[in-house]
Design an enzyme around this catalytic site. Structure first.
Site, short mmCIF file in Angstrom:
data_model
loop_
_atom_site.label_atom_id
_atom_site.label_comp_id
_atom_site.label_asym_id
_atom_site.label_seq_id
_atom_site.Cartn_x
_atom_site.Cartn_y
_atom_site.Cartn_z
CE1 TYR A 44 -4.30 0.20 -0.10
CE2 TYR A 44 -4.31 -1.66 0.98
CZ TYR A 44 -5.33 -1.36 0.13
OH TYR A 44 -5.69 -1.40 -0.40
CD GLU A 92 -3.83 3.53 0.34
OE1 GLU A 92 -2.61 3.56 0.76
OE2 GLU A 92 -4.89 3.86 1.00
CG ASP A 145 -9.48 10.18 -24.04
OD1 ASP A 145 -8.34 8.89 -24.22
OD2 ASP A 145 -10.47 9.71 -23.39
CB THR A 194 -5.07 3.27 -21.80
OG1 THR A 194 -5.64 3.59 -22.85
CG2 THR A 194 -6.54 3.71 -21.38
CE LYS A 220 -7.88 1.86 -25.79
NZ LYS A 220 -8.30 2.32 -24.33
NE ARG A 257 -6.84 -3.28 -20.00
CZ ARG A 257 -8.65 -3.58 -20.99
NH1 ARG A 257 -8.03 -5.27 -20.93
NH2 ARG A 257 -9.15 -3.43 -20.05
N1 DSN Z 1 -12.31 -0.44 -24.21
C1 DSN Z 1 -11.05 0.69 -25.21
C2 DSN Z 1 -11.44 0.67 -26.42
O1 DSN Z 1 -12.26 -0.45 -26.67
O2 DSN Z 1 -11.78 1.67 -27.47
C3 DSN Z 1 -11.97 1.99 -24.76
O3 DSN Z 1 -11.68 2.05 -23.38
#
Ligand code: DSN
Length: 424
Positions: free
Chosen positions: A54, A56, A201, A228, A231, A237
């Site tokens: 932990y 914080e 974003d 994120t 991707k 993630r």
């Molecule tokens: N779930 C993601 C996507 O597939 O674009 C975005 O949050």
């Protein structure tokens, strides 16, 4: 190969499910544009002892003892993130992209304030104020759209008029289903003209920005970026918030993430983020990002040559949005199921101004980050696009089974890599 000796002996039920997923990923072709494969180094960090801790607070200012190593890990992750994206400040604690966006709103807005964002059916995201989200009850969301769905051109004049009329505190640019580059400068200028923050974003294209194959909104005056870390960026993630230069904004963001929104950061995830950022700083990552875009364009060309309708007429990034309903007289849901049976995984997706329902829309969304990680080049991506077309047109069991076998062969020829060192 990954080993799961302890799970196997202690929890065979879960072990066999994980094995099934491993096999599915190894033997199929992953075209969901928000997915990718992490390196074994990232997986090792995710399963390290840091999951027990932990922490914080932030480096040097924690609410629990025993932080000498967590402080080091978080500091390394922050420094690498700043370097990757040209940011003065970074917060690497958001557990995911949704958390990053919610914390960003909390930091920059008061309840009732207005956000001007991309229309959801034109490529925006749930967290950009979809009525089903809690955040849409706290803030007011107004929309801008594409002027021309066939080219993807945004209606920047209308965007400016709307910004002047609605007085947003944030102008939000970014998307989860928009295949084109934005005029970042124009949007930042409009935001600043009306006294709003310009926020991008860039969850989907973070890896392309890091690899130099998409424009960096910070170069065009944007104030904040959320994203994120998986991707196209190919990390674990998770989420992250970057601040171009304002210390005041950075302090607000830190307070909003913790204690505003989250509790203890997931330090194992932050360690894995740090590892993946190092991988993205490797010059080979530039080749990866370039190849992702080349592969997507190659797939687009095959569909266009077949007379299919791609939303925006093609792609500048890693993803494509295909109107299967008007191109092949099949719904997005049916296309997803059919292609899944052939080992080609993608997702049904609404298209701009879709007349069909979200659970069975007119489109499918797919992209090339995962295939490119496996070493696919343009000719192989073209072959995959041709397989998809054959299935969408013929739809019979024999075709599906034959393509399933071709997919297995292609997948076996391109195993999921364990390391990205010295790899495209
Ligand atoms: N779930 C993601 C996507 O597939 O674009 C975005 O949050």
């Amino acid at each position: 190969m990954h080993t799961y000796d302890h799970i196997e002996s202690e929890d065979p039920e879960v072990f066999s499910i994980i094995q099934g997923e491993d096999k599915r990923q190894a033997e199929g072709l992953e075209l969901i544009p928000s997915e990718n494969y992490v390196s074994t180094a990232v997986r090792e960090a995710m399963s390290s002892s840091l999951t027990n801790k932990y922490s914080e607070g932030y480096p040097g200012k924690r609410y629990y003892g025993g932080q000498e190593f967590t402080d080091q890990i978080e500091t390394i992750a922050i420094e690498r993130a700043k370097k990757l994206f040209g940011a003065a400040y970074a917060n690497v604690q958001p557990l995911g992209g949704a958390n990053a966006n919610i914390a960003m709103y909390m930091a920059l807005l008061e309840p009732g304030d207005t956000v001007l964002g991309m229309d959801l059916s034109h490529g925006g995201h749930l967290t950009h104020g979809h009525p089903v989200t809690y955040i849409s009850k706290v803030f007011r969301f107004v929309r801008y759209k594409m002027k021309n769905i066939e080219t993807g051109e945004i209606d920047y004049d209308l965007l400016r008029e709307t910004a002047i009329a609605e007085k947003p505190k944030i102008v939000l640019a970014g998307f989860s289903a928009y295949p084109r580059e934005l005029d970042w400068r124009r949007i930042a200028d409009i935001a600043h003209e009306v006294g709003a923050y310009a926020v991008a974003d860039v969850a989907h294209i973070a890896g392309l920005i890091a690899g130099g194959s998409a424009k960096n909104p910070f170069d065009y005056g944007f104030d904040v970026m959320t994203r994120t870390t998986h991707k196209t960026l190919r990390g674990p993630r998770g989420g992250m918030i970057l601040i171009r230069e304002s210390e005041e904004v950075a302090k607000k963001i830190d307070k909003a993430v913790f204690p505003g929104l989250q509790g203890g950061p997931h330090m194992h995830q932050i360690a894995a983020k740090a590892v993946s950022f190092k991988e993205a700083l490797n010059p080979a990552f530039k080749d990866y990002a370039r190849q992702v875009v080349m592969n997507a364009k190659a797939m687009a060309d095959v569909f266009l040559a077949d007379g299919a309708r791609l939303i925006t007429g093609g792609t500048d990034n890693h993803l494509l949005l295909l109107d299967v309903w008007s191109s092949y007289e099949i719904s997005g849901g049916e296309a997803e199921t059919l292609l899944d049976r052939a080992g080609i995984t993608l997702n049904k997706n609404s298209i701009a101004d879709d007349t069909r329902k979200p659970m069975d829309p007119s489109g499918i969304r797919f992209g090339t980050p995962s295939l490119t990680t496996r070493g696919f080049t343009t000719s192989e991506c073209e072959a995959v696009a041709k397989m998809m077309i054959e299935i969408l047109k013929k739809r019979d069991d024999e075709t599906v089974e034959r393509v399933r076998e071709e997919v297995r062969v292609l997948a076996a020829a391109h195993p999921i890599p364990e390391s990205f060192v010295n790899l495209v």
